[in-house]
Design an enzyme around this catalytic site. Structure first.
Site, mmCIF file in Angstrom:
data_model
loop_
_atom_site.group_PDB
_atom_site.id
_atom_site.type_symbol
_atom_site.label_atom_id
_atom_site.label_comp_id
_atom_site.label_asym_id
_atom_site.label_seq_id
_atom_site.Cartn_x
_atom_site.Cartn_y
_atom_site.Cartn_z
ATOM 1 N N HIS A 130 -8.349 -1.369 -1.938
ATOM 2 C CA HIS A 130 -7.915 -2.084 -0.539
ATOM 3 C C HIS A 130 -8.832 -3.252 -0.395
ATOM 4 C CE1 HIS A 130 -5.730 1.347 1.388
ATOM 5 N NE2 HIS A 130 -6.369 2.028 0.547
ATOM 6 N N HIS B 139 -6.325 2.401 -6.629
ATOM 7 C CA HIS B 139 -5.973 1.252 -5.849
ATOM 8 C C HIS B 139 -7.161 0.631 -5.058
ATOM 9 C CE1 HIS B 139 -4.515 4.412 -3.424
ATOM 10 N NE2 HIS B 139 -4.811 3.826 -2.319
HETATM 11 P P1 AMP Z 1 -4.863 5.659 0.360
HETATM 12 O O1 AMP Z 1 -4.996 6.169 1.528
HETATM 13 O O2 AMP Z 1 -6.243 4.842 -0.233
HETATM 14 O O3 AMP Z 1 -4.254 6.368 -0.845
HETATM 15 O O4 AMP Z 1 -4.116 4.421 0.581
HETATM 16 C C1 AMP Z 1 -2.691 4.225 0.358
HETATM 17 C C2 AMP Z 1 -2.112 2.907 0.967
HETATM 18 O O5 AMP Z 1 -0.830 2.812 0.366
HETATM 19 C C3 AMP Z 1 -2.022 3.183 2.533
HETATM 20 O O6 AMP Z 1 -2.903 1.882 3.138
HETATM 21 C C4 AMP Z 1 -0.492 2.674 2.618
HETATM 22 O O7 AMP Z 1 -0.148 2.019 3.741
HETATM 23 C C5 AMP Z 1 0.016 2.037 1.134
HETATM 24 N N1 AMP Z 1 1.207 2.221 0.984
HETATM 25 C C6 AMP Z 1 2.014 3.550 0.777
HETATM 26 N N2 AMP Z 1 3.217 3.022 0.329
HETATM 27 C C7 AMP Z 1 3.263 2.022 0.374
HETATM 28 C C8 AMP Z 1 4.549 0.917 -0.365
HETATM 29 N N3 AMP Z 1 5.563 1.423 -0.619
HETATM 30 N N4 AMP Z 1 4.046 -0.290 -0.249
HETATM 31 C C9 AMP Z 1 2.855 -0.950 0.114
HETATM 32 N N5 AMP Z 1 1.961 -0.185 0.407
HETATM 33 C C10 AMP Z 1 2.158 1.312 0.714
#
Ligand code: AMP
Ligand code: ZN
Length: 129
Positions: free
Chosen positions: A98, A96
């Site tokens: 950001h 993903h």
């Molecule tokens: P990372 O630390 O780069 O893996 O970021 C994961 C991101 O996913 C974090 O910013 C979380 O807030 C986001 N996240 C986790 N669960 C969900 C969800 N159900 N819907 C939207 N964002 C999510």
């Protein structure tokens, strides 16, 4: 395989969808750093940048540009910070990107810095040999 983001793609878990096409889904981060913080995810389950094909990379780049325009026009952001974690620091093991809109009052700083940093020449030497 029980992947949170694959479940979001399948619609088994709700998300605040911003954009979707045949290759990617874009939705708002559940724990945003700023207004409009969103994630671009590929519909295929891959984990890190090493698995991203050139065609997917170029498609994601086009979606980034589209979202940048949308965020600028609709939320009046002043800039866009794009971050993508691989392995260490990656909470969700589905690739993903950001997209973090920037605002004049967002107080954002590059907050992390490793202790005992090597001399730049030493780093360059390790990288090149
Ligand atoms: P990372 O630390 O780069 O893996 O970021 C994961 C991101 O996913 C974090 O910013 C979380 O807030 C986001 N996240 C986790 N669960 C969900 C969800 N159900 N819907 C939207 N964002 C999510
Ligand atoms: Zn997945």
């Amino acid at each position: 395989m029980d992947c949170l983001f694959c479940r979001i793609i399948k619609g088994e878990i709700p998300s605040n969808k911003v954009y979707e096409d045949d290759k990617v889904l874009v939705f708002l981060d559940i724990n945003p750093n700023t207004n409009g913080h969103m994630l671009i995810i590929p519909k295929e389950h891959i984990v890190t940048v090493d698995e991203v094909s050139s065609s997917l990379a170029s498609h994601i780049l086009e979606v980034e540009k589209k979202m940048h325009k949308l965020l600028t026009e609709k939320l009046n952001c002043k800039g866009l910070t794009i971050v993508q974690n691989n392995n260490y620091g990656q909470e969700v093991k589905h690739y993903h990107v950001h997209l973090i809109p920037r605002y004049t009052d967002d107080c954002w700083k590059m907050a992390f810095r490793q202790d005992n940093l090597l001399d730049v020449k030493e780093v360059l030497d390790k990288l090149n040999n």
